[in-house]
Design a protein around this motif. Structure first.
Motif, PDB file in Angstrom:
ATOM      1  N   LEU A  91       0.825  -1.211   0.000  1.00 16.26           N
ATOM      2  CA  LEU A  91       0.000   0.000   0.000  1.00 16.26           C
ATOM      3  C   LEU A  91       0.860   1.262   0.000  1.00 16.26           C
ATOM      4  O   LEU A  91       0.506   2.256  -0.636  1.00 16.26           O
ATOM      5  N   ASP A  92       1.996   1.213   0.696  1.00 15.78           N
ATOM      6  CA  ASP A  92       2.932   2.342   0.644  1.00 15.78           C
ATOM      7  C   ASP A  92       3.464   2.512  -0.773  1.00 15.78           C
ATOM      8  O   ASP A  92       3.614   3.631  -1.264  1.00 15.78           O
ATOM      9  N   GLY A  93       3.765   1.414  -1.432  1.00 12.11           N
ATOM     10  CA  GLY A  93       4.261   1.474  -2.809  1.00 12.11           C
ATOM     11  C   GLY A  93       3.260   2.132  -3.743  1.00 12.11           C
ATOM     12  O   GLY A  93       3.626   2.942  -4.599  1.00 12.11           O
ATOM     13  N   ILE A  94       1.986   1.802  -3.576  1.00  9.38           N
ATOM     14  CA  ILE A  94       0.933   2.410  -4.397  1.00  9.38           C
ATOM     15  C   ILE A  94       0.860   3.909  -4.131  1.00  9.38           C
ATOM     16  O   ILE A  94       0.778   4.717  -5.060  1.00  9.38           O
ATOM     17  N   GLU A  95       0.911   4.291  -2.847  1.00 10.58           N
ATOM     18  CA  GLU A  95       0.877   5.722  -2.502  1.00 10.58           C
ATOM     19  C   GLU A  95       2.093   6.451  -3.066  1.00 10.58           C
ATOM     20  O   GLU A  95       1.976   7.545  -3.621  1.00 10.58           O
ATOM     21  N   ILE A  96       3.259   5.851  -2.941  1.00 10.05           N
ATOM     22  CA  ILE A  96       4.491   6.469  -3.436  1.00 10.05           C
ATOM     23  C   ILE A  96       4.393   6.716  -4.938  1.00 10.05           C
ATOM     24  O   ILE A  96       4.720   7.803  -5.422  1.00 10.05           O
ATOM     25  N   LYS A  97       3.925   5.728  -5.681  1.00  4.31           N
ATOM     26  CA  LYS A  97       3.781   5.896  -7.135  1.00  4.31           C
ATOM     27  C   LYS A  97       2.818   7.027  -7.466  1.00  4.31           C
ATOM     28  O   LYS A  97       3.093   7.854  -8.335  1.00  4.31           O
ATOM     29  N   ALA A  98       1.699   7.089  -6.754  1.00  2.00           N
ATOM     30  CA  ALA A  98       0.710   8.135  -7.010  1.00  2.00           C
ATOM     31  C   ALA A  98       1.274   9.519  -6.691  1.00  2.00           C
ATOM     32  O   ALA A  98       1.103  10.465  -7.476  1.00  2.00           O
ATOM     33  N   ARG A  99       1.944   9.652  -5.554  1.00  2.00           N
ATOM     34  CA  ARG A  99       2.486  10.956  -5.159  1.00  2.00           C
ATOM     35  C   ARG A  99       3.612  11.397  -6.086  1.00  2.00           C
ATOM     36  O   ARG A  99       3.726  12.574  -6.405  1.00  2.00           O
ATOM     37  N   CYS A 100       4.449  10.485  -6.508  1.00  2.00           N
ATOM     38  CA  CYS A 100       5.523  10.839  -7.449  1.00  2.00           C
ATOM     39  C   CYS A 100       4.939  11.344  -8.757  1.00  2.00           C
ATOM     40  O   CYS A 100       5.443  12.300  -9.345  1.00  2.00           O
ATOM     41  N   PHE A 101       3.867  10.731  -9.203  1.00  2.00           N
ATOM     42  CA  PHE A 101       3.184  11.187 -10.411  1.00  2.00           C
ATOM     43  C   PHE A 101       2.655  12.601 -10.210  1.00  2.00           C
ATOM     44  O   PHE A 101       2.844  13.477 -11.055  1.00  2.00           O
ATOM     45  N   GLU A 102       2.006  12.852  -9.065  1.00  2.00           N
ATOM     46  CA  GLU A 102       1.453  14.178  -8.765  1.00  2.00           C
ATOM     47  C   GLU A 102       2.536  15.248  -8.710  1.00  2.00           C
ATOM     48  O   GLU A 102       2.298  16.392  -9.083  1.00  2.00           O
ATOM     49  N   PHE A 103       3.731  14.880  -8.210  1.00  2.00           N
ATOM     50  CA  PHE A 103       4.816  15.848  -8.057  1.00  2.00           C
ATOM     51  C   PHE A 103       5.701  15.933  -9.305  1.00  2.00           C
ATOM     52  O   PHE A 103       6.758  16.551  -9.271  1.00  2.00           O
ATOM     53  N   GLY A 104       5.283  15.312 -10.392  1.00  2.00           N
ATOM     54  CA  GLY A 104       6.053  15.388 -11.638  1.00  2.00           C
ATOM     55  C   GLY A 104       7.330  14.570 -11.623  1.00  2.00           C
ATOM     56  O   GLY A 104       8.274  14.875 -12.342  1.00  2.00           O
ATOM     57  N   LEU A 105       7.364  13.532 -10.809  1.00  2.00           N
ATOM     58  CA  LEU A 105       8.567  12.704 -10.711  1.00  2.00           C
ATOM     59  C   LEU A 105       8.389  11.323 -11.343  1.00  2.00           C
ATOM     60  O   LEU A 105       9.227  10.449 -11.165  1.00  2.00           O
ATOM     61  N   ALA A 106       7.313  11.128 -12.087  1.00  2.00           N
ATOM     62  CA  ALA A 106       7.023   9.805 -12.640  1.00  2.00           C
ATOM     63  C   ALA A 106       8.174   9.277 -13.492  1.00  2.00           C
ATOM     64  O   ALA A 106       8.490   8.092 -13.434  1.00  2.00           O
ATOM     65  N   ASP A 107       8.819  10.133 -14.266  1.00  2.00           N
ATOM     66  CA  ASP A 107       9.919   9.702 -15.129  1.00  2.00           C
ATOM     67  C   ASP A 107      11.262   9.701 -14.403  1.00  2.00           C
ATOM     68  O   ASP A 107      12.205   9.061 -14.846  1.00  2.00           O
ATOM     69  N   LYS A 108      11.356  10.437 -13.303  1.00  2.00           N
ATOM     70  CA  LYS A 108      12.617  10.593 -12.580  1.00  2.00           C
ATOM     71  C   LYS A 108      12.786   9.575 -11.453  1.00  2.00           C
ATOM     72  O   LYS A 108      13.902   9.241 -11.080  1.00  2.00           O
ATOM     73  N   ALA A 109      11.679   9.072 -10.913  1.00  2.12           N
ATOM     74  CA  ALA A 109      11.730   8.178  -9.757  1.00  2.12           C
ATOM     75  C   ALA A 109      11.538   6.722 -10.185  1.00  2.12           C
ATOM     76  O   ALA A 109      10.611   6.402 -10.931  1.00  2.12           O
ATOM     77  N   LYS A 110      12.407   5.872  -9.701  1.00  2.00           N
ATOM     78  CA  LYS A 110      12.275   4.428  -9.890  1.00  2.00           C
ATOM     79  C   LYS A 110      11.779   3.868  -8.557  1.00  2.00           C
ATOM     80  O   LYS A 110      12.465   3.991  -7.544  1.00  2.00           O
ATOM     81  N   ILE A 111      10.609   3.275  -8.573  1.00  2.00           N
ATOM     82  CA  ILE A 111       9.971   2.809  -7.341  1.00  2.00           C
ATOM     83  C   ILE A 111       9.970   1.286  -7.341  1.00  2.00           C
ATOM     84  O   ILE A 111       9.504   0.659  -8.285  1.00  2.00           O
ATOM     85  N   GLU A 112      10.540   0.725  -6.276  1.00  2.00           N
ATOM     86  CA  GLU A 112      10.690  -0.727  -6.193  1.00  2.00           C
ATOM     87  C   GLU A 112      10.398  -1.226  -4.794  1.00  2.00           C
ATOM     88  O   GLU A 112      10.520  -0.488  -3.825  1.00  2.00           O
ATOM     89  N   LYS A 113      10.092  -2.511  -4.699  1.00  2.00           N
ATOM     90  CA  LYS A 113       9.955  -3.183  -3.413  1.00  2.00           C
ATOM     91  C   LYS A 113      11.346  -3.352  -2.813  1.00  2.00           C
ATOM     92  O   LYS A 113      12.290  -3.709  -3.512  1.00  2.00           O
ATOM     93  N   MET A 114      11.483  -3.067  -1.537  1.00  2.00           N
ATOM     94  CA  MET A 114      12.754  -3.254  -0.843  1.00  2.00           C
ATOM     95  C   MET A 114      12.836  -4.718  -0.430  1.00  2.00           C
ATOM     96  O   MET A 114      11.959  -5.225   0.253  1.00  2.00           O
ATOM     97  N   CYS A 115      13.886  -5.392  -0.889  1.00  2.00           N
ATOM     98  CA  CYS A 115      14.079  -6.813  -0.574  1.00  2.00           C
ATOM     99  C   CYS A 115      15.090  -7.007   0.550  1.00  2.00           C
ATOM    100  O   CYS A 115      14.965  -7.939   1.335  1.00  2.00           O
ATOM    101  N   SER A 116      16.099  -6.163   0.596  1.00  2.00           N
ATOM    102  CA  SER A 116      17.103  -6.274   1.658  1.00  2.00           C
ATOM    103  C   SER A 116      17.724  -4.908   1.910  1.00  2.00           C
ATOM    104  O   SER A 116      17.823  -4.085   1.011  1.00  2.00           O
ATOM    105  N   PHE A 117      18.124  -4.693   3.155  1.00  2.00           N
ATOM    106  CA  PHE A 117      18.816  -3.457   3.522  1.00  2.00           C
ATOM    107  C   PHE A 117      19.914  -3.826   4.492  1.00  2.00           C
ATOM    108  O   PHE A 117      19.691  -4.567   5.457  1.00  2.00           O
ATOM    109  N   PHE A 118      21.112  -3.326   4.222  1.00  2.00           N
ATOM    110  CA  PHE A 118      22.246  -3.565   5.103  1.00  2.00           C
ATOM    111  C   PHE A 118      22.713  -2.228   5.649  1.00  2.00           C
ATOM    112  O   PHE A 118      23.117  -1.344   4.886  1.00  2.00           O
ATOM    113  N   LEU A 119      22.590  -2.038   6.952  1.00  2.00           N
ATOM    114  CA  LEU A 119      22.993  -0.809   7.621  1.00  2.00           C
ATOM    115  C   LEU A 119      24.513  -0.679   7.583  1.00  2.00           C
ATOM    116  O   LEU A 119      25.225  -1.622   7.946  1.00  2.00           O
TER     117      LEU A 119
END
Length: 124
Positions: A91-119
């Motif tokens: 649901l966060d991913g869906i919101e992020i995609k929608a907001r990026c579109f609204e802010f004119g970042l649809a072509d600039k932002a690559k939105i992906e599921k986070m699979c792993s993070f190493f601090l």
């Protein structure tokens, strides 16, 4: 409720301190996102080895702020650089995609599921 997103763009490690001071952000930590090695070094992540991208993990309480409120700051800090935005909740991913579109970042932002993070340890 605590929300978490991960932001990536070229040379993001130089902006860690700015992300830590964003209104509504409870913590910001530098690390590597979506890589394939269990314990990469700072240099391995920085060079993009093993599939890693250097990223900032942003935690924020949803009662106090939202991705929509953070997006203008993210856009300002990234400047003209392409932005990677990683989410853990669909649901966060869906919101992020929608907001990026609204802010004119649809072509600039690559939105992906986070699979792993190493601090990564702080270099300061």
């Amino acid at each position: 409720m605590k929300k978490t997103i991960y932001i990536s763009f070229d040379r993001i490690e130089e902006e860690t301190a700015r992300f830590q001071t964003l209104p509504g952000v409870s913590s910001a930590h530098l690390g590597g996102v979506n890589g394939q090695k269990a314990h990469p070094s700072y240099d391995e992540v920085k060079k993009g080895l093993f599939g890693y991208k250097m990223a900032i993990k942003l935690d924020y309480p949803s009662e106090k702020t939202s991705f929509t409120q953070l997006l203008p700051y993210i856009k300002e800090i990234a400047g003209e650089k392409p932005i990677g935005i990683y989410y853990t909740d669909l649901l966060d991913g869906i919101e992020i995609k929608a907001r990026c579109f609204e802010f004119g970042l649809a072509d600039k932002a690559k939105i992906e599921k986070m699979c792993s993070f190493f601090l990564l340890p702080s270099l300061a």
